[in-house]
Design a protein around this motif. Sequence first.
Motif, PDB file in Angstrom:
ATOM      1  N   THR A  13      42.181  33.090   4.677  1.00  0.00           N
ATOM      2  CA  THR A  13      42.999  32.272   4.186  1.00  0.00           C
ATOM      3  C   THR A  13      44.589  32.751   4.241  1.00  0.00           C
ATOM      4  O   THR A  13      45.287  31.811   4.477  1.00  0.00           O
ATOM      5  CB  THR A  13      42.788  31.965   2.575  1.00  0.00           C
ATOM      6  OG1 THR A  13      42.883  33.290   1.765  1.00  0.00           O
ATOM      7  CG2 THR A  13      41.522  31.447   2.316  1.00  0.00           C
ATOM      8  N   ASN A  14      44.981  34.054   4.139  1.00  0.00           N
ATOM      9  CA  ASN A  14      46.389  34.317   4.487  1.00  0.00           C
ATOM     10  C   ASN A  14      46.677  33.911   5.845  1.00  0.00           C
ATOM     11  O   ASN A  14      48.010  33.433   6.245  1.00  0.00           O
ATOM     12  CB  ASN A  14      46.470  35.768   4.176  1.00  0.00           C
ATOM     13  CG  ASN A  14      46.489  36.217   2.748  1.00  0.00           C
ATOM     14  OD1 ASN A  14      46.526  35.458   1.968  1.00  0.00           O
ATOM     15  ND2 ASN A  14      46.308  37.457   2.413  1.00  0.00           N
ATOM     16  N   GLU A  17      47.551  30.339   6.063  1.00  0.00           N
ATOM     17  CA  GLU A  17      48.833  29.951   5.324  1.00  0.00           C
ATOM     18  C   GLU A  17      49.961  30.509   6.146  1.00  0.00           C
ATOM     19  O   GLU A  17      51.099  29.757   6.391  1.00  0.00           O
ATOM     20  CB  GLU A  17      48.929  30.715   3.893  1.00  0.00           C
ATOM     21  CG  GLU A  17      48.078  30.130   2.923  1.00  0.00           C
ATOM     22  CD  GLU A  17      47.945  31.170   1.661  1.00  0.00           C
ATOM     23  OE1 GLU A  17      47.968  32.181   1.600  1.00  0.00           O
ATOM     24  OE2 GLU A  17      47.437  30.580   0.798  1.00  0.00           O
ATOM     25  N   LYS A  18      49.802  31.560   6.791  1.00  0.00           N
ATOM     26  CA  LYS A  18      50.872  32.212   7.748  1.00  0.00           C
ATOM     27  C   LYS A  18      51.046  31.079   8.985  1.00  0.00           C
ATOM     28  O   LYS A  18      52.167  30.684   9.350  1.00  0.00           O
ATOM     29  CB  LYS A  18      50.533  33.426   8.208  1.00  0.00           C
ATOM     30  CG  LYS A  18      51.429  34.249   9.435  1.00  0.00           C
ATOM     31  CD  LYS A  18      52.659  34.562   8.776  1.00  0.00           C
ATOM     32  CE  LYS A  18      53.704  35.496   9.548  1.00  0.00           C
ATOM     33  NZ  LYS A  18      55.038  34.829   9.532  1.00  0.00           N
ATOM     34  N   GLU A  21      52.886  28.175   7.777  1.00  0.00           N
ATOM     35  CA  GLU A  21      54.316  28.754   7.512  1.00  0.00           C
ATOM     36  C   GLU A  21      54.905  28.871   8.776  1.00  0.00           C
ATOM     37  O   GLU A  21      56.307  28.592   9.011  1.00  0.00           O
ATOM     38  CB  GLU A  21      54.587  30.104   6.780  1.00  0.00           C
ATOM     39  CG  GLU A  21      55.766  30.811   6.527  1.00  0.00           C
ATOM     40  CD  GLU A  21      55.571  32.048   5.849  1.00  0.00           C
ATOM     41  OE1 GLU A  21      56.189  33.151   6.520  1.00  0.00           O
ATOM     42  OE2 GLU A  21      54.922  32.375   5.041  1.00  0.00           O
ATOM     43  N   ALA A  28      46.575  26.856  12.670  1.00  0.00           N
ATOM     44  CA  ALA A  28      46.015  26.620  11.116  1.00  0.00           C
ATOM     45  C   ALA A  28      44.942  25.722  10.949  1.00  0.00           C
ATOM     46  O   ALA A  28      44.051  25.994  10.157  1.00  0.00           O
ATOM     47  CB  ALA A  28      47.205  26.008  10.415  1.00  0.00           C
ATOM     48  N   ASP A 136      49.305  19.916   7.040  1.00  0.00           N
ATOM     49  CA  ASP A 136      49.408  21.226   6.246  1.00  0.00           C
ATOM     50  C   ASP A 136      48.875  21.032   4.669  1.00  0.00           C
ATOM     51  O   ASP A 136      48.308  21.786   4.313  1.00  0.00           O
ATOM     52  CB  ASP A 136      51.090  21.412   5.819  1.00  0.00           C
ATOM     53  CG  ASP A 136      51.772  20.213   5.249  1.00  0.00           C
ATOM     54  OD1 ASP A 136      51.423  19.205   5.765  1.00  0.00           O
ATOM     55  OD2 ASP A 136      52.754  20.772   4.480  1.00  0.00           O
ATOM     56  N   CYS A 139      45.179  21.592   5.642  1.00  0.00           N
ATOM     57  CA  CYS A 139      44.766  22.970   5.590  1.00  0.00           C
ATOM     58  C   CYS A 139      44.554  23.634   4.373  1.00  0.00           C
ATOM     59  O   CYS A 139      43.889  24.519   3.940  1.00  0.00           O
ATOM     60  CB  CYS A 139      45.769  23.586   6.502  1.00  0.00           C
ATOM     61  SG  CYS A 139      45.298  23.210   8.294  1.00  0.00           S
ATOM     62  N   LYS A 140      45.586  23.277   3.341  1.00  0.00           N
ATOM     63  CA  LYS A 140      45.963  23.756   2.143  1.00  0.00           C
ATOM     64  C   LYS A 140      44.851  23.371   1.009  1.00  0.00           C
ATOM     65  O   LYS A 140      44.048  24.110   0.277  1.00  0.00           O
ATOM     66  CB  LYS A 140      47.339  23.409   1.379  1.00  0.00           C
ATOM     67  CG  LYS A 140      48.275  24.309   2.184  1.00  0.00           C
ATOM     68  CD  LYS A 140      49.712  23.727   1.540  1.00  0.00           C
ATOM     69  CE  LYS A 140      50.823  24.420   2.076  1.00  0.00           C
ATOM     70  NZ  LYS A 140      52.255  23.871   1.778  1.00  0.00           N
ATOM     71  N   ILE A 143      41.934  25.734   1.992  1.00  0.00           N
ATOM     72  CA  ILE A 143      42.135  27.007   1.373  1.00  0.00           C
ATOM     73  C   ILE A 143      41.874  26.830   0.106  1.00  0.00           C
ATOM     74  O   ILE A 143      41.118  28.046  -0.521  1.00  0.00           O
ATOM     75  CB  ILE A 143      43.461  27.398   1.552  1.00  0.00           C
ATOM     76  CG1 ILE A 143      43.842  27.941   3.165  1.00  0.00           C
ATOM     77  CG2 ILE A 143      44.250  28.587   0.747  1.00  0.00           C
ATOM     78  CD1 ILE A 143      45.345  27.860   3.380  1.00  0.00           C
TER      79      ILE A 143
END
Length: 178
Positions: A13-14, A17-18, A21, A28, A136, A139-140, A143
């Motif tokens: 998950t990190n 997120e990266k 970002e 992603a 985004d 994808c969030k 997560i």
Amino acid sequence: MPSVLENKIKNFTNAVEKSIEDKNWYSALALALALPDICGNLQDPKRSSSDKYIGFFNDFIKQKYTRLIGDPKEPQEFLNGRDMYALRCSFLHAGEVEISKQRIKNVLDGYIFLKPNNIIYAHMNKVNDTLQLQIDVFCKHIIQAVNEWLISYKNIKEIEERAELMIDIMGSTDNISF
């Protein structure tokens, strides 16, 4: 102290997120679409991939893509598990977002992904049989679903044991034993 499962899932998950970002949208999306497979396999490796994926969607994502519309308010499903699994197959295996040729698809024929924009929030718009998603946000949402799954399954011994087999990417100075 976080469990092995929590640490391993957080690595994934990190990474999503990266990628968000860094505006690395393809990365992603690819990793986000793989996450329900990973969770499903940890949960029940004997079920078929499609059953695991659709089950994960129904349990942890469906509510984010169902809205009450009209008068009287009726639930409207913008995305379902079969169509998300079709997207996963089409994107991860062929780099495509058209799903009309996927056997498992249900309602949709394709997707349009939009980059985030400070002026317009464009997410979950359906035109004919194509669903528009802001990448985004999508994808969030995945997560968030994985984090909810983790809360539900983190203390199950068999899942923790399967998590031990998940990939670790080691540094060259890490203590590596074979």
